[in-house]
Design a protein around this motif. Structure first.
Motif, PDB file in Angstrom:
ATOM      1  N   GLU A  34       0.775  -1.164   0.000  1.00 42.81           N
ATOM      2  CA  GLU A  34      -0.108   0.080   0.227  1.00 42.81           C
ATOM      3  C   GLU A  34       0.852   1.293   0.123  1.00 42.81           C
ATOM      4  N   GLU A  44      -6.271   4.317  -2.229  1.00 43.28           N
ATOM      5  CA  GLU A  44      -7.343   3.600  -2.602  1.00 43.28           C
ATOM      6  C   GLU A  44      -7.741   2.534  -1.613  1.00 43.28           C
ATOM      7  N   GLU A  45      -8.794   2.145  -1.333  1.00 37.90           N
ATOM      8  CA  GLU A  45      -9.278   0.991  -0.910  1.00 37.90           C
ATOM      9  C   GLU A  45      -9.633  -0.246  -1.817  1.00 37.90           C
ATOM     10  N   TRP A  46      -8.872  -1.265  -1.748  1.00 32.57           N
ATOM     11  CA  TRP A  46      -9.079  -2.332  -2.651  1.00 32.57           C
ATOM     12  C   TRP A  46     -10.154  -3.314  -2.260  1.00 32.57           C
ATOM     13  N   GLN A  71     -13.879   2.506 -11.080  1.00 31.37           N
ATOM     14  CA  GLN A  71     -12.940   1.879 -10.409  1.00 31.37           C
ATOM     15  C   GLN A  71     -11.579   2.285 -10.910  1.00 31.37           C
ATOM     16  N   LYS A  73      -7.690   0.584 -10.896  1.00 31.30           N
ATOM     17  CA  LYS A  73      -7.090  -0.795 -10.839  1.00 31.30           C
ATOM     18  C   LYS A  73      -5.889  -0.785 -10.722  1.00 31.30           C
ATOM     19  N   LYS A 133      -6.464  -5.441  -8.826  1.00 26.92           N
ATOM     20  CA  LYS A 133      -7.103  -5.198  -7.826  1.00 26.92           C
ATOM     21  C   LYS A 133      -8.293  -4.184  -8.273  1.00 26.92           C
ATOM     22  N   CYS A 134      -9.342  -4.038  -7.653  1.00 30.47           N
ATOM     23  CA  CYS A 134     -10.330  -2.895  -7.935  1.00 30.47           C
ATOM     24  C   CYS A 134     -10.624  -2.180  -6.924  1.00 30.47           C
ATOM     25  N   SER A 135     -10.824  -0.721  -6.991  1.00 29.84           N
ATOM     26  CA  SER A 135     -11.197   0.081  -5.784  1.00 29.84           C
ATOM     27  C   SER A 135     -12.994   0.000  -5.509  1.00 29.84           C
ATOM     28  N   ASN A 136     -13.537  -0.581  -6.438  1.00 32.09           N
ATOM     29  CA  ASN A 136     -14.872  -0.736  -6.241  1.00 32.09           C
ATOM     30  C   ASN A 136     -15.220  -2.080  -6.903  1.00 32.09           C
TER      31      ASN A 136
END
Length: 185
Positions: A34, A44-46, A71, A73, A133-136
């Protein structure tokens, strides 16, 4: 520590090259930290991880998610090679419509951070397992895309006979997208 490279002439995307440690047993590297992104002011929060396998010659994209499901990524390949592509779709961006490509290679173990507001796609140069990884969370109703072979974008995907999904063959051009959205995301 990983090497972090901001993309010249395009605000937001970042390439990450983790440090690999080799010995007679193989290698070790940190595939995500992170603090790499935090050093660049990226918070970002994954919330979702995705994985796909694609055969050589496949082109996937150019995809994005509209608000409120947009999102960011963080993408990489765990095997194979892909040409990763982004297009800036941010309405207020001075680089709207600009593209950037980079080679994601399992041997290099590099990552690519893509902020919200970008369309994303990739061409498979060697059979590849692609992870991100996606943030949403993905939301079907918020899905959008830009035509992968839009002549205005002029993307050289590096494959001679691309394998394209039916969905990816009918996305609008960037000009049509601009007209439908009033100028972008």
């Amino acid at each position: 520590m990983a090497e972090l490279r901001k993309i010249p002439n395009l605000e937001g995307p970042v390439e990450i090259f983790p440090r690999k440690f080799y010995d007679d047993r193989g290698y070790f590297f940190e595939s995500f930290r992170e603090d790499w992104l935090q050093k660049l002011g990226i918070e970002e929060e994954w919330v979702q991880d995705n994985q796909s396998f694609s055969q050589k010659g496949t082109v996937r994209g150019l995809h994005f998610q509209r608000e409120p499901f947009a999102q960011a990524k963080l993408v990489r390949v765990v095997s194979g090679k892909v040409l990763d592509v982004v297009v800036d779709l941010r309405k207020s961006s001075p680089t709207f419509g600009k593209t950037y490509t980079t080679l994601l290679d399992a041997e290099r173990s590099n990552l690519f951070f893509i902020p919200r507001g970008f369309a994303h796609g990739f061409a498979v140069l060697e059979d590849a397992v692609f992870v991100y990884k996606c943030s949403n969370y993905y939301n079907k109703e918020s899905e959008g895309g830009i035509l992968w072979n839009d002549p205005e974008l002029g993307i050289d995907w590096g494959v001679s006979e691309p394998i394209i999904s039916e969905k990816d063959k009918i996305w609008p051009t960037i000009q049509e997208f601009k007209e439908r959205t009033g100028g972008g995301l």
